[in-house]
Design a protein around this motif. Structure first.
Motif, PDB file in Angstrom:
ATOM      1  N   ALA A  98       0.830  -1.206   0.000  1.00  0.00           N
ATOM      2  CA  ALA A  98       0.000   0.000   0.000  1.00  0.00           C
ATOM      3  C   ALA A  98       0.863   1.255   0.000  1.00  0.00           C
ATOM      4  CB  ALA A  98      -0.931  -0.005   1.211  1.00  0.00           C
ATOM      5  N   VAL A  99       1.918   1.256   0.807  1.00  0.00           N
ATOM      6  CA  VAL A  99       2.835   2.401   0.840  1.00  0.00           C
ATOM      7  C   VAL A  99       3.507   2.577  -0.524  1.00  0.00           C
ATOM      8  CG1 VAL A  99       4.999   3.243   1.824  1.00  0.00           C
ATOM      9  CG2 VAL A  99       3.233   2.310   3.325  1.00  0.00           C
ATOM     10  N   ALA A 100       3.894   1.472  -1.155  1.00  0.00           N
ATOM     11  CA  ALA A 100       4.534   1.557  -2.476  1.00  0.00           C
ATOM     12  C   ALA A 100       3.591   2.203  -3.495  1.00  0.00           C
ATOM     13  CB  ALA A 100       4.963   0.167  -2.943  1.00  0.00           C
ATOM     14  N   VAL A 101       2.318   1.814  -3.472  1.00  0.00           N
ATOM     15  CA  VAL A 101       1.350   2.402  -4.406  1.00  0.00           C
ATOM     16  C   VAL A 101       1.237   3.904  -4.177  1.00  0.00           C
ATOM     17  CG1 VAL A 101      -1.086   2.501  -5.043  1.00  0.00           C
ATOM     18  CG2 VAL A 101       0.012   0.300  -4.745  1.00  0.00           C
ATOM     19  N   LEU A 102       1.093   4.306  -2.923  1.00  0.00           N
ATOM     20  CA  LEU A 102       0.920   5.725  -2.623  1.00  0.00           C
ATOM     21  C   LEU A 102       2.165   6.526  -3.000  1.00  0.00           C
ATOM     22  CD1 LEU A 102      -0.984   5.478   0.777  1.00  0.00           C
ATOM     23  CD2 LEU A 102      -1.913   5.915  -1.504  1.00  0.00           C
ATOM     24  N   LEU A 103       3.346   5.963  -2.774  1.00  0.00           N
ATOM     25  CA  LEU A 103       4.575   6.659  -3.171  1.00  0.00           C
ATOM     26  C   LEU A 103       4.643   6.822  -4.685  1.00  0.00           C
ATOM     27  CD1 LEU A 103       7.230   5.061  -0.778  1.00  0.00           C
ATOM     28  CD2 LEU A 103       6.284   7.385  -0.689  1.00  0.00           C
ATOM     29  N   VAL A 104       4.238   5.786  -5.418  1.00  0.00           N
ATOM     30  CA  VAL A 104       4.249   5.876  -6.888  1.00  0.00           C
ATOM     31  C   VAL A 104       3.237   6.916  -7.359  1.00  0.00           C
ATOM     32  CG1 VAL A 104       3.604   4.612  -8.975  1.00  0.00           C
ATOM     33  CG2 VAL A 104       5.155   3.580  -7.334  1.00  0.00           C
ATOM     34  N   VAL A 105       2.067   6.979  -6.707  1.00  0.00           N
ATOM     35  CA  VAL A 105       1.067   7.994  -7.075  1.00  0.00           C
ATOM     36  C   VAL A 105       1.615   9.397  -6.843  1.00  0.00           C
ATOM     37  CG1 VAL A 105      -1.182   8.966  -6.463  1.00  0.00           C
ATOM     38  CG2 VAL A 105      -0.921   6.505  -6.736  1.00  0.00           C
ATOM     39  N   LEU A 106       2.264   9.600  -5.709  1.00  0.00           N
ATOM     40  CA  LEU A 106       2.851  10.911  -5.430  1.00  0.00           C
ATOM     41  C   LEU A 106       3.941  11.258  -6.441  1.00  0.00           C
ATOM     42  CD1 LEU A 106       3.064  10.785  -1.525  1.00  0.00           C
ATOM     43  CD2 LEU A 106       1.458  12.094  -2.934  1.00  0.00           C
ATOM     44  N   ALA A 107       4.746  10.267  -6.796  1.00  0.00           N
ATOM     45  CA  ALA A 107       5.794  10.505  -7.789  1.00  0.00           C
ATOM     46  C   ALA A 107       5.190  10.851  -9.144  1.00  0.00           C
ATOM     47  CB  ALA A 107       6.693   9.276  -7.904  1.00  0.00           C
ATOM     48  N   ALA A 108       4.118  10.145  -9.519  1.00  0.00           N
ATOM     49  CA  ALA A 108       3.458  10.423 -10.796  1.00  0.00           C
ATOM     50  C   ALA A 108       2.823  11.809 -10.786  1.00  0.00           C
ATOM     51  CB  ALA A 108       2.401   9.357 -11.074  1.00  0.00           C
ATOM     52  N   THR A 109       2.211  12.180  -9.656  1.00  0.00           N
ATOM     53  CA  THR A 109       1.593  13.498  -9.539  1.00  0.00           C
ATOM     54  C   THR A 109       2.638  14.602  -9.649  1.00  0.00           C
ATOM     55  OG1 THR A 109      -0.141  12.592  -8.122  1.00  0.00           O
ATOM     56  CG2 THR A 109       0.172  14.968  -8.059  1.00  0.00           C
ATOM     57  N   ALA A 110       3.840  14.322  -9.170  1.00  0.00           N
ATOM     58  CA  ALA A 110       4.936  15.288  -9.277  1.00  0.00           C
ATOM     59  C   ALA A 110       5.535  15.339 -10.675  1.00  0.00           C
ATOM     60  CB  ALA A 110       6.026  14.953  -8.267  1.00  0.00           C
ATOM     61  N   GLY A 111       5.060  14.489 -11.569  1.00  0.00           N
ATOM     62  CA  GLY A 111       5.528  14.507 -12.952  1.00  0.00           C
ATOM     63  C   GLY A 111       6.665  13.568 -13.257  1.00  0.00           C
ATOM     64  N   LEU A 112       6.979  12.631 -12.348  1.00  0.00           N
ATOM     65  CA  LEU A 112       8.091  11.714 -12.595  1.00  0.00           C
ATOM     66  C   LEU A 112       7.729  10.713 -13.674  1.00  0.00           C
ATOM     67  CD1 LEU A 112      10.904  10.682 -11.702  1.00  0.00           C
ATOM     68  CD2 LEU A 112       9.712   9.114 -10.178  1.00  0.00           C
ATOM     69  N   ARG A 113       8.613  10.568 -14.630  1.00  0.00           N
ATOM     70  CA  ARG A 113       8.438   9.551 -15.667  1.00  0.00           C
ATOM     71  C   ARG A 113       9.764   8.852 -15.871  1.00  0.00           C
ATOM     72  NH1 ARG A 113       5.773  11.564 -20.925  1.00  0.00           N
ATOM     73  NH2 ARG A 113       4.799   9.506 -20.875  1.00  0.00           N
ATOM     74  N   ILE A 114       9.710   7.558 -16.030  1.00  0.00           N
ATOM     75  CA  ILE A 114      10.937   6.780 -16.233  1.00  0.00           C
ATOM     76  C   ILE A 114      11.097   6.533 -17.728  1.00  0.00           C
ATOM     77  CG2 ILE A 114      12.123   4.627 -15.723  1.00  0.00           C
ATOM     78  CD1 ILE A 114      10.532   4.534 -13.118  1.00  0.00           C
ATOM     79  N   ARG A 115      12.128   7.096 -18.300  1.00  0.00           N
ATOM     80  CA  ARG A 115      12.317   7.026 -19.737  1.00  0.00           C
ATOM     81  C   ARG A 115      13.803   6.822 -20.050  1.00  0.00           C
ATOM     82  NH1 ARG A 115       7.664   6.467 -19.221  1.00  0.00           N
ATOM     83  NH2 ARG A 115       5.957   7.565 -20.257  1.00  0.00           N
ATOM     84  N   GLY A 116      14.086   6.590 -21.314  1.00  0.00           N
ATOM     85  CA  GLY A 116      15.460   6.505 -21.771  1.00  0.00           C
ATOM     86  C   GLY A 116      16.225   5.366 -21.130  1.00  0.00           C
ATOM     87  N   GLY A 117      17.458   5.665 -20.724  1.00  0.00           N
ATOM     88  CA  GLY A 117      18.321   4.651 -20.147  1.00  0.00           C
ATOM     89  C   GLY A 117      17.791   4.073 -18.861  1.00  0.00           C
ATOM     90  N   ALA A 118      17.043   4.882 -18.089  1.00  0.00           N
ATOM     91  CA  ALA A 118      16.503   4.374 -16.828  1.00  0.00           C
ATOM     92  C   ALA A 118      15.520   3.237 -17.068  1.00  0.00           C
ATOM     93  CB  ALA A 118      15.832   5.501 -16.053  1.00  0.00           C
ATOM     94  N   ALA A 119      14.688   3.368 -18.119  1.00  0.00           N
ATOM     95  CA  ALA A 119      13.719   2.315 -18.433  1.00  0.00           C
ATOM     96  C   ALA A 119      14.426   1.014 -18.798  1.00  0.00           C
ATOM     97  CB  ALA A 119      12.808   2.766 -19.577  1.00  0.00           C
ATOM     98  N   TRP A 120      15.471   1.127 -19.619  1.00  0.00           N
ATOM     99  CA  TRP A 120      16.227  -0.065 -20.002  1.00  0.00           C
ATOM    100  C   TRP A 120      16.969  -0.656 -18.803  1.00  0.00           C
ATOM    101  CZ3 TRP A 120      15.365  -2.706 -24.216  1.00  0.00           C
ATOM    102  CH2 TRP A 120      14.828  -2.053 -25.331  1.00  0.00           C
ATOM    103  N   ALA A 121      17.485   0.203 -17.931  1.00  0.00           N
ATOM    104  CA  ALA A 121      18.223  -0.291 -16.759  1.00  0.00           C
ATOM    105  C   ALA A 121      17.315  -1.087 -15.840  1.00  0.00           C
ATOM    106  CB  ALA A 121      18.853   0.884 -16.003  1.00  0.00           C
ATOM    107  N   TRP A 122      16.097  -0.596 -15.622  1.00  0.00           N
ATOM    108  CA  TRP A 122      15.174  -1.325 -14.762  1.00  0.00           C
ATOM    109  C   TRP A 122      14.748  -2.648 -15.397  1.00  0.00           C
ATOM    110  CZ3 TRP A 122      14.147   3.692 -12.330  1.00  0.00           C
ATOM    111  CH2 TRP A 122      14.064   3.604 -10.932  1.00  0.00           C
ATOM    112  N   LEU A 123      14.563  -2.637 -16.714  1.00  0.00           N
ATOM    113  CA  LEU A 123      14.215  -3.882 -17.394  1.00  0.00           C
ATOM    114  C   LEU A 123      15.354  -4.893 -17.287  1.00  0.00           C
ATOM    115  CD1 LEU A 123      12.355  -5.541 -19.229  1.00  0.00           C
ATOM    116  CD2 LEU A 123      13.396  -4.400 -21.193  1.00  0.00           C
ATOM    117  N   LEU A 124      16.581  -4.424 -17.480  1.00  0.00           N
ATOM    118  CA  LEU A 124      17.731  -5.324 -17.367  1.00  0.00           C
ATOM    119  C   LEU A 124      17.890  -5.851 -15.947  1.00  0.00           C
ATOM    120  CD1 LEU A 124      20.323  -3.448 -19.621  1.00  0.00           C
ATOM    121  CD2 LEU A 124      19.088  -5.567 -20.140  1.00  0.00           C
TER     122      LEU A 124
END
Length: 415
Positions: free
Chosen positions: A125-151
């Motif tokens: 539940a805490v993880a969901v709320l933290l992700v919602v707050l991050a999304a509301t703040a405009g955080l997006r995971i793109r570029g090298g970060a997206a590939w790094a998390w996938l790897l």
């Protein structure tokens, strides 16, 4: 590697969409799907992976052709409303929204089980709320970060697969059987494993302002994502069946942890489970983002309150995100992750069944292959849906009844 702040309306290129879609497929499916699929079909669950991948491929084909006529992430909803009518569109959008809430809860619950089993619900539940707050703040995971998390996720799963084959499994005791090792369980396993292929709409129905994402590029990206996801799941499922056997795998609450213990690598479990939990964080963000287009389209059509259309300073629909995230956080505390996964699969099978039906009408006078794919997708979605656990089907039935009634009351229009 870059974490970029930006608006929710700015579209990433196909190179960024591919790792996000793949991460969403492999992450949730690999962590959650193995045990319930083994409970449904035993060793036949590997066939279920193939059936689920074919179903997703047919649905993706339908979605791709819908997106050419109704550009954007809400292509299935728009086609359903235009070609089938208001009620099917409301069922589709209700199932889509509920499916994403359940998917958020499922992935968050899995994250909690991996990170802190003694308090899995609150952690999720805490993880969901933290992700919602991050999304509301405009955080997006793109570029090298997206590939790094996938790897990171690929690396964890690769280590688990290697360890499963590194030592011989413990011989099964006499009479030790899964209780569900017949081919009749394949549709049920495939329905559950359909969850592992969700996320293809990021590739098959991109936003309309990205001219780099042509229909041909979209089709290739979808095919690559589905093939890679299927190969990873087959390798992991085969390794798990080899090391644990169908009976033990079916009873496993956290298969990754149990596989490491069975392979005499329990000392690596804390590190690898933590890494897998971290790799699931972008999956939560991706699910939250994927819920937005259809919900926003339903708001624009007057079926949902206009307050859900409010955008924050960073261009994100923060009211939507808070409501979806809040509902998912409550669900994490109340429901087992596997149950939430089954509900998510059921709801999204309904969504794609109607979407495939709309595509069949849309493509009636066009090329034969997409039309046949839409027909196959509709039929397979219904078969898998009817093979799901009773509790998940009842929850989905409630969604497709209550959702359209609420939308009718909000819009004051019933047709």
């Amino acid at each position: 590697m870059a974490l970029r702040l930006g608006t929710s309306r700015r579209l990433a290129s196909s190179a960024a969409a591919l790792p996000l879609a793949l991460g969403g497929m492999i992450g949730g499916g690999a962590v959650l799907g193995m045990a319930p699929a083994a409970a449904a079909a035993g060793p036949w669950s590997l066939v279920g992976v193939v059936v689920a991948a074919v179903t997703a491929g047919c649905a993706a084909t339908a979605t791709s052709y819908q997106a050419q006529h109704y550009p954007g992430g809400a292509a299935v909803y728009a086609a359903s409303r235009s070609r089938l009518g208001v009620l099917p569109a409301r069922i589709t959008s209700s199932a889509h929204l509920a499916g994403h809430v359940a998917a958020l809860a499922a992935v968050a619950g899995a994250l909690g089980e991996l990170l802190l089993p003694a308090a899995a619900g609150p952690t999720g539940a805490v993880a969901v709320l933290l992700v919602v707050l991050a999304a509301t703040a405009g955080l997006r995971i793109r570029g090298g970060a997206a590939w790094a998390w996938l790897l990171l996720m690929f690396g964890v799963l690769a280590i688990v697969v290697v360890l499963c084959w590194a030592i011989p499994p413990v011989p099964a005791m006499a009479g030790d059987r899964s209780g569900a090792d017949e081919a009749v369980g394949i549709p049920g396993a495939a329905g559950l494993l359909f969850f592992a292929f969700l996320g293809f709409e990021r590739l098959s129905a991109p936003e309309p302002d990205d001219d780099r994402f042509t229909p041909r590029a979209s089709g290739r990206a979808v095919l690559l994502a589905l093939v890679v996801a299927a190969v990873v799941l087959l390798a992991l499922g085969w390794s798990a069946l080899h090391q644990l056997g169908a009976a033990r795998l079916a009873l496993s609450a956290v298969p990754l942890r149990d596989l490491l213990g069975a392979a005499a690598a329990a000392e690596l479990a804390p590190l690898l489970c933590t890494a897998a939990a971290v790799a699931l964080l972008p999956v939560l963000l991706a699910v939250l983002e994927s819920a937005r287009p259809t919900t926003t389209a339903a708001v624009d059509d007057g079926d949902l309150p206009g307050a859900l259309r409010r955008f924050g300073a960073h261009g994100t629909p923060y009211v939507q995100d808070l409501l979806v995230g809040g509902a998912a956080a409550v669900l994490v505390l109340l429901v087992d992750p596997v149950v939430a996964m089954a509900v998510a699969s059921c709801c999204l099978l309904v969504h794609h069944a109607f979407g495939s039906a709309a595509a069949r009408v849309l493509l009636a006078d066009e090329r034969r292959w997409p039309t046949r794919a839409a027909c196959a997708g509709m039929g397979l979605s219904v078969v898998l849906l009817m093979s799901m656990p009773i509790a998940a089907m009842l929850a989905t039935l409630a969604v497709v009844i209550v959702g359209p009634v609420v939308m009718g009351a909000v819009s004051r229009r019933w047709s």
